[in-house]
Scaffold this active site. Structure first.
Site, PDB file in Angstrom:
ATOM      1  N   ASP A  41     106.034  39.437  37.602  1.00 20.66           N
ATOM      2  CA  ASP A  41     106.068  40.630  37.225  1.00 20.66           C
ATOM      3  C   ASP A  41     106.984  41.722  37.899  1.00 20.66           C
ATOM      4  OD1 ASP A  41     105.155  43.227  36.247  1.00 20.66           O
ATOM      5  OD2 ASP A  41     102.941  42.605  36.069  1.00 20.66           O
TER       6      ASP A  41
ATOM      7  N   ARG B  48     107.371  44.880  36.856  1.00 23.62           N
ATOM      8  CA  ARG B  48     107.161  46.310  36.593  1.00 23.62           C
ATOM      9  C   ARG B  48     107.054  47.218  37.925  1.00 23.62           C
ATOM     10  NH1 ARG B  48     102.261  44.949  32.366  1.00 23.62           N
ATOM     11  NH2 ARG B  48     101.812  43.666  33.955  1.00 23.62           N
TER      12      ARG B  48
END
Length: 148
Positions: A128, A130
């Protein structure tokens, strides 16, 4: 951390929703990405608003891909927030932060049997990528009360 200010706030009616949200753009967000907020608060400041942080998913949100349920999550959140009042933060994190092209590359690997996490690792990213600093910059959504 830079101070976040509202750049623009404009009401935009949306298909199939009874209430019209304010679309809000900002100055001073981390990395200068164009994240937006949809404010459905109905001018009722006496209750805590529902909040959804939604990461952009072009394949799911726009094209209704069967590889994810992002579009369904977005639609459900919009319906709930429309009815109850609240704020949807639409974060420009396509593909868990890897971008649209890399997400399409990951889909190819998923077609070969890898899951989302494995595919992201295979093409050189973490599970991930983000960044949620812009969400934290809203500091209890005080940024929504700022003016240009």
């Amino acid at each position: 951390m830079p101070k976040v200010r509202i750049r623009n706030r404009v009401s935009i009616p949306l298909k199939e929703l009874k209430n019209t949200p304010d679309f809000i753009t900002f100055y001073g967000l981390f990395e200068n990405k164009e994240h937006i907020a949809l404010d459905f608060r109905h001018n009722n400041n006496s209750i805590a608003p529902l909040v959804r942080i939604h990461s952009e998913c072009m394949t799911g949100d726009v094209f209704h891909s069967l590889k994810c349920d992002c579009g369904e999550q977005l639609n459900e959140a919009l319906q709930l927030i429309n009815n109850e009042g609240g704020i949807l933060l639409y974060m420009r994190h396509e593909g868990r932060g890897i971008g649209l092209y890399n997400k399409i590359d990951a889909y190819r690997l998923q077609n070969e049997g890898l899951d989302t996490f494995q595919a992201n690792l295979q093409i050189g990213f973490s599970q991930d990528e983000r960044e949620f600093v812009p969400t934290a910059q809203c500091d209890g959504f005080s940024a929504f009360r700022n003016t240009n």
